[in-house]
Design an enzyme around this catalytic site. Structure first.
Site, short mmCIF file in Angstrom:
data_model
loop_
_atom_site.label_atom_id
_atom_site.label_comp_id
_atom_site.label_asym_id
_atom_site.label_seq_id
_atom_site.Cartn_x
_atom_site.Cartn_y
_atom_site.Cartn_z
N ASP A 102 0.84 -1.20 0.00
CA ASP A 102 0.00 0.00 0.00
C ASP A 102 0.88 1.25 0.00
OD1 ASP A 102 -1.39 -2.26 1.00
OD2 ASP A 102 -2.86 -1.03 2.03
N GLU B 53 -6.53 -10.33 -4.84
CA GLU B 53 -6.47 -11.46 -3.91
C GLU B 53 -7.61 -12.48 -4.09
OE1 GLU B 53 -5.98 -9.82 0.00
OE2 GLU B 53 -3.97 -9.09 -0.48
N LYS C 274 -11.08 -8.77 -6.77
CA LYS C 274 -11.33 -7.95 -5.58
C LYS C 274 -10.92 -6.50 -5.87
CE LYS C 274 -9.75 -7.97 -0.73
NZ LYS C 274 -8.67 -8.47 0.14
N GLN C 275 -9.93 -6.34 -6.75
CA GLN C 275 -9.31 -5.04 -6.98
C GLN C 275 -8.57 -5.07 -8.31
OE1 GLN C 275 -6.95 -6.73 -3.58
NE2 GLN C 275 -5.73 -4.93 -4.03
C1 BGC Z 1 -5.97 -5.74 -0.18
C2 BGC Z 1 -4.48 -5.65 -0.28
C3 BGC Z 1 -3.97 -4.63 0.71
C4 BGC Z 1 -4.45 -4.94 2.10
C5 BGC Z 1 -4.07 -3.88 3.11
C6 BGC Z 1 -6.37 -6.03 1.26
O1 BGC Z 1 -7.75 -6.02 1.36
O2 BGC Z 1 -6.47 -6.75 -1.00
O3 BGC Z 1 -4.11 -5.29 -1.59
O4 BGC Z 1 -2.59 -4.59 0.68
O5 BGC Z 1 -5.86 -5.01 2.09
O6 BGC Z 1 -4.64 -2.66 2.81
#
Ligand code: BGC
Length: 762
Positions: free
Chosen positions: A357, A483, A595-596
């Site tokens: 992050d 993820e 998810k992202q």
């Molecule tokens: C995300 C990750 C992130 C982590 C901490 C997770 O929900 O999928 O990409 O690094 O949260 O913010």
């Protein structure tokens, strides 16, 4: 800059438990070293939940993380950020009646966060059960001037009360962390991490020292009080808690004020934290509260001067953006022992761990507006490079370094490796952030001090993680940013980033050698880097396999992604989101569902690696299968929608990102702010609407203006210059506020920026 938008206020406080916990986060005070949740000094009645916490960035204990199967190399111990003490407690009694928001009548109440002056405030007009009325004003500050310092100024003004005022202030060392066994995003069980060692008064200062249970660290907290008028003061220790009591008389119209200073000190940063806390408290006493307020405002005036993003014609959004940027300066560690936790210092979500992050979502903001802080973030990564080397060995790699997916002091903390340690892209993310920092600052000195060593050691890892297959370089069994898709071959994001990383490792080898061959030979001597390895870096980069589907003209997320079944997002009941809380991971992995952003993120950070049609088609493809269950998502979709000219969409995604914490849209801001998204909001303006890109060829901008705005502006630092971009309907200006003439690419064309350029808006 509109200073009104620097004051965020909630009036007539709700006493609903969820709102209380949310406000504990929203109004927390932090300065990058310490963070204090905004709990009511007097506490809540029994039966109410509260996350009452006071944290130090980078201060941790080890905690057991049991693995059901004893497979080699699985992490069995994690670090957890600690609640170190409770110095928030102050109880108020008027003629023996105890003040509580839940008793008597709260006639008026509000909370304010003043982001220009750097404090938060609770104001309450309270009518006691005996109908005595007092106005209580509590102002709290985490000092940017003296990072170990937190202050509470507690003022009581009598409206109609005549009698005895008694304030009882506590300083507690015996504290615990919050836990919730049903939420994977916070700790699942409780444990006594902090073991009190001593509690004493040294003169008027109470001093508590505690040890951690396993990590061998020590923390000291010192508290001192100042009262505004004569009365009776007493100080004593009871069951390890230091108590200060002040009794005085109060008449209608009269005010009485108690100032409570807290200083924290820890053994990571100081050889004797007890002595250090006392020394610091003496310094604080000499400075005094008013000067501290002045210094706070001075610090923030300069901060906003460098980084404010102003939106004209939308005050609500403007405030949300200020709020987000304020949280970033509250969260960021300012020494080499700390970084930016996923929840900053506002709560215990993700246990104070640092992730990718930082480099991909928050460092861009600091590199562009405050390079000194970006430098410190790089130094933190260098500080834990040895642990990253050890981690690489544990993961089977004979050479190089692999950064942990989540950590505080450098050791891996992810218990579930498929969406943890397998995210090898973290090496590329760190490299990418260092390269961007360099492109913006041309800071060869930092590269020689530590940046290059990180870059080379992490680049080495790709050679061993990947392999040649039919003339192409493949990287197998890794997880990309998304993820919901784990352990795949040739994740596009990972491969294209590794390619860039390897190319730049080779470029830096030559560049730094030319700049300062003496210092450079020390760096390569230390890690035994050879020309042959550099040639291997180049070769792997040239041969890097990047998945591409000709029929769809998109980059598949990985080798198997397109052959999976598509998840029906529209047909999934609303209460099943976020999916991770309702479906087994394996079930998710079998689907095309994100998810992202993964490939979409790769297309943002490395846009020149693909043609525009592939980027456009990929955006359209992945948008349909992305749930945005991660808070790291909408900001990137906003940036890419801007790039593709989908302005309404960009605006919509931006709105979601900018209001996420302030409006609690993910419903878990009570556990802490979503720090990456806060940086993402900034990126959605500067990289998204502003079209900024930082490349080897220089700076690129391509501004656009959302229909609903009258305009916006932002400032960035580039080499020795400070540049402001002011966008209004019809045209925009690029102003060179400081520094020397610069070349700048505007809508793809090169311009020379001497002092001011005016360009028609496309
Ligand atoms: C995300 C990750 C992130 C982590 C901490 C997770 O929900 O999928 O990409 O690094 O949260 O913010």
């Amino acid at each position: 800059m509109n200073n009104d938008n620097l004051r965020f206020q909630v009036r007539q406080l709700s006493l609903d438990n969820d709102d209380l916990m949310l406000n504990e986060t929203l109004f927390h005070n932090a300065n990058g070293y310490l963070g204090v949740r905004s709990n009511f000094e007097e506490g809540y009645p029994d039966g109410y939940l509260s996350i009452r916490g006071q944290y130090i960035n980078g201060f941790y204990d080890f905690a057991e993380m049991k693995q059901a199967e004893k497979l080699y190399g699985l992490v069995e111990e994690k670090q957890t950020m600690l609640n170190v003490a409770d110095t928030q407690g102050i109880k108020l009694y008027i003629n023996g009646e105890e003040f509580s928001m839940f008793d008597g009548e709260v006639v008026e109440s509000s909370r304010t966060l003043d982001m220009g002056r750097g404090w938060s405030m609770r104001e309450v007009l309270w009518r006691s059960p005996e109908k005595h009325e007092v106005r209580i004003t509590v102002k709290r500050m985490a000092s940017f001037h003296l990072l170990p310092l937190f202050t509470i100024e507690y003022e009581v003004e009598s409206v109609n009360f005549d009698g005895e005022l008694r304030l009882v202030s506590t300083h507690i060392g015996n504290v615990q962390n919050y836990f919730n066994p049903n939420d994977p995003r916070v700790a699942g069980e409780t444990f006594q991490y902090i073991l009190p060692v001593s509690a004493e008064f040294v003169g008027e200062t109470s001093l508590l020292v505690s040890n951690t249970s396993k990590s061998g660290l020590q923390v000291a907290s010192a508290v001192r009080h100042e009262c505004s008028k004569a009365g009776q003061e007493s100080r004593f220790i009871e069951d390890g808690t230091a108590i200060y009591e002040w009794k005085t008389e109060l008449a209608p119209g009269e005010k009485a004020t108690l100032v409570k200073y807290t200083v924290l000190s820890d053994s990571i940063r100081s050889a004797s934290c007890r002595d250090e806390a006392l020394k610091l408290m003496e310094r604080v006493s000499a400075i005094g509260l008013n000067r501290l307020y002045e210094e706070q405002e001075k610090y923030l005036t300069e901060y906003w001067e460098n980084c404010a993003v102003n939106i004209y014609g939308d005050d609500e959004l403007s405030m949300a953006v200020y709020f987000n940027l304020y949280q970033l300066i509250q969260s960021v560690g300012k020494d080499a022992y700390s970084n930016i936790a996923a929840k900053g210092l506002s709560g215990e979500g993700y246990e104070g761990h640092y992730f990718w992050d930082t480099e991909m979502y928050m460092m861009p903001f600091f590199s562009l507006t405050n390079p000194e802080i970006a430098k410190s973030l790089i130094r933190y990564r260098h500080n834990i490079l040895d642990q990253a080397r050890d981690h690489a060995r544990l993961m089977g790699h004979a050479r190089g370094a692999l950064y942990p997916w989540r950590t505080i002091m450098g050791k891996e903390c992810s218990g579930y490796f498929p969406s943890g340690s397998a995210q090898y892209h973290i090496n590329g993310d760190i490299a990418y952030a260092i390269i961007t920092y360099y492109l913006l600052t041309k800071d060869t000195e930092l590269m020689l001090e530590c940046g290059a060593e990180i870059l080379f050691e992490t680049a080495r890892l790709w050679l061993d993680a990947g392999h040649e297959h039919k003339g192409k370089f493949h990287i197998h069994n890794v997880t990309g940013p998304d993820e919901y898709t784990c352990l795949v071959n040739n994740n596009y994001y990972t491969n294209v980033l590794a390619q860039y990383h390897l190319q730049w490792a080779s470029k830096f080898y030559h560049l730094l050698q030319e700049q300062d061959s003496g210092a450079f030979s020390k760096v390569i001597g230390k890690i035994g880097l050879t020309e042959a390895e550099i040639a291997a870096f180049r070769e792997a980069a040239e041969r890097m396999y990047l998945p591409y589907d000709e029929e769809l003209d998109i980059n598949p997320q990985d080798d198997s992604f397109l052959s999976k079944k598509k998840w029906d997002i529209a047909g999934t009941p609303k209460d099943k989101f976020p999916l991770l809380l309702h479906y087994h991971p394996l079930y998710l992995y079998r689907h095309q569902v994100c998810k992202q952003p993964d490939t979409v993120l790769a297309h943002f950070i490395l846009e020149d690696a693909q043609k525009l049609s592939t980027i456009r088609n990929s955006f359209n493809y992945y948008e349909k299968i992305t749930t945005h269950d991660s808070s790291l998502s909408t900001c990137i979709f906003s940036i890419m929608a801007s790039k593709l000219g989908l302005h309404d969409k960009a605006y919509e995604y931006f709105g979601e990102s900018s209001k996420l914490d302030l409006f609690n849209t993910h419903k878990n801001t009570k556990d802490g702010i979503h720090a990456a998204n806060l940086g993402g909001t900034y990126m959605a303006i500067v990289y998204g609407f502003g079209g900024l890109r930082v490349k080897e060829q220089g700076l690129f901008i391509a501004p656009a203006l959302p229909d609903l705005w009258e305009g916006y502006d932002f400032k960035i630092r580039f080499e020795d210059s400070l540049i402001q971009i002011v966008v209004r309907r019809g045209a925009f200006e690029v102003l060179l506020l400081k520094g020397t003439t610069k070349e700048i690419h505007i809508y793809g064309e090169k311009h020379t920026l001497k002092d001011r350029l005016q360009v028609e808006l496309k």
